[in-house]
Design an enzyme around this catalytic site. Sequence first.
Site, PDB file in Angstrom:
ATOM      1  N   ASP A  11       0.872  -1.177   0.000  1.00 46.10           N
ATOM      2  CA  ASP A  11       0.000   0.000   0.000  1.00 46.10           C
ATOM      3  C   ASP A  11       0.903   1.219   0.000  1.00 46.10           C
ATOM      4  O   ASP A  11       1.691   1.412   0.942  1.00 46.10           O
ATOM      5  CB  ASP A  11      -0.899   0.011   1.249  1.00 46.10           C
ATOM      6  CG  ASP A  11      -1.959  -1.075   1.198  1.00 46.10           C
ATOM      7  OD1 ASP A  11      -2.475  -1.345   0.099  1.00 46.10           O
ATOM      8  OD2 ASP A  11      -2.271  -1.647   2.253  1.00 46.10           O
ATOM      9  N   ASP A 130     -13.785  -3.157  -1.901  1.00 45.25           N
ATOM     10  CA  ASP A 130     -13.671  -2.938  -0.458  1.00 45.25           C
ATOM     11  C   ASP A 130     -15.087  -2.888   0.100  1.00 45.25           C
ATOM     12  O   ASP A 130     -15.919  -2.099  -0.374  1.00 45.25           O
ATOM     13  CB  ASP A 130     -12.978  -1.601  -0.152  1.00 45.25           C
ATOM     14  CG  ASP A 130     -11.571  -1.523  -0.725  1.00 45.25           C
ATOM     15  OD1 ASP A 130     -10.929  -2.589  -0.859  1.00 45.25           O
ATOM     16  OD2 ASP A 130     -11.112  -0.408  -1.034  1.00 45.25           O
TER      17      ASP A 130
END
Length: 251
Positions: A11, A130
């Site tokens: 990330d 998500d």
Amino acid sequence: MLAKRIIPCLDIKDGRTVKGVNFVDLRDAGDPVELAEIYSREGADELVFLDISATEQKRKTLADLVYRVAEKVNIPFTVGGGISSVEDVDVLLHNGADKVSINSSAVKNPQLINDLVAKFGSQCIVVAIDAKQIDGEWIVHLVGGKVPTDRKLFEWAKEVEERGAGEILFTSMDNDGTKDGFANEALAKLSTELNIPIIASGGAGNKQHFTDTFVEGKADAALAASVFHFKEIGIQELKLELQENGIPVRV
């Protein structure tokens, strides 16, 4: 049975690898180029690079950083963050990505999935989803988990498959960073209802969690970040344990 894949996730925020809990409280986890090279050498099956602030900051993925990572790895490399057009994907593939991951842009413009598949092929297009549970229902969220939508996980996943995406990267926001295990019930439902590979993300805390997500969650691949970045689990030792537990992996 196809070998199950172990995928470290980088990330990226402001050019550094970061990791948080439930998508917040980010802390530095190191240089992405160095980490990518280590994971490639240690036997990761693939690598995912997500520029997590690109959509929020309304800018493109860091193409130069993608190029530098691609130079150091010899495994399939998926890039996501801020991708909203055929041109964006062209740039990333040209810079060394093997696949791209789209998320917010796909929900806002589902036709983008069709367009990318038509141009680059299904095998190249991953749709990241998500989601978190609200009143017992899995609800899709955008912009790094900050914006809830009216989309429901299983309906959206089915549409993603119908539009031609090659695989789905499902992150449970409820499990993310908690190290309490993956959302195996939701994963099993996705794997049962869909015919494309499902990558489990969010919640890895120990080696048993990986076995559980392959057995109970029926996942095709498991993605994790902090347990790898902070050397809590080694990729080779994880694969050997999976093998001992009867899970097919490439060692």
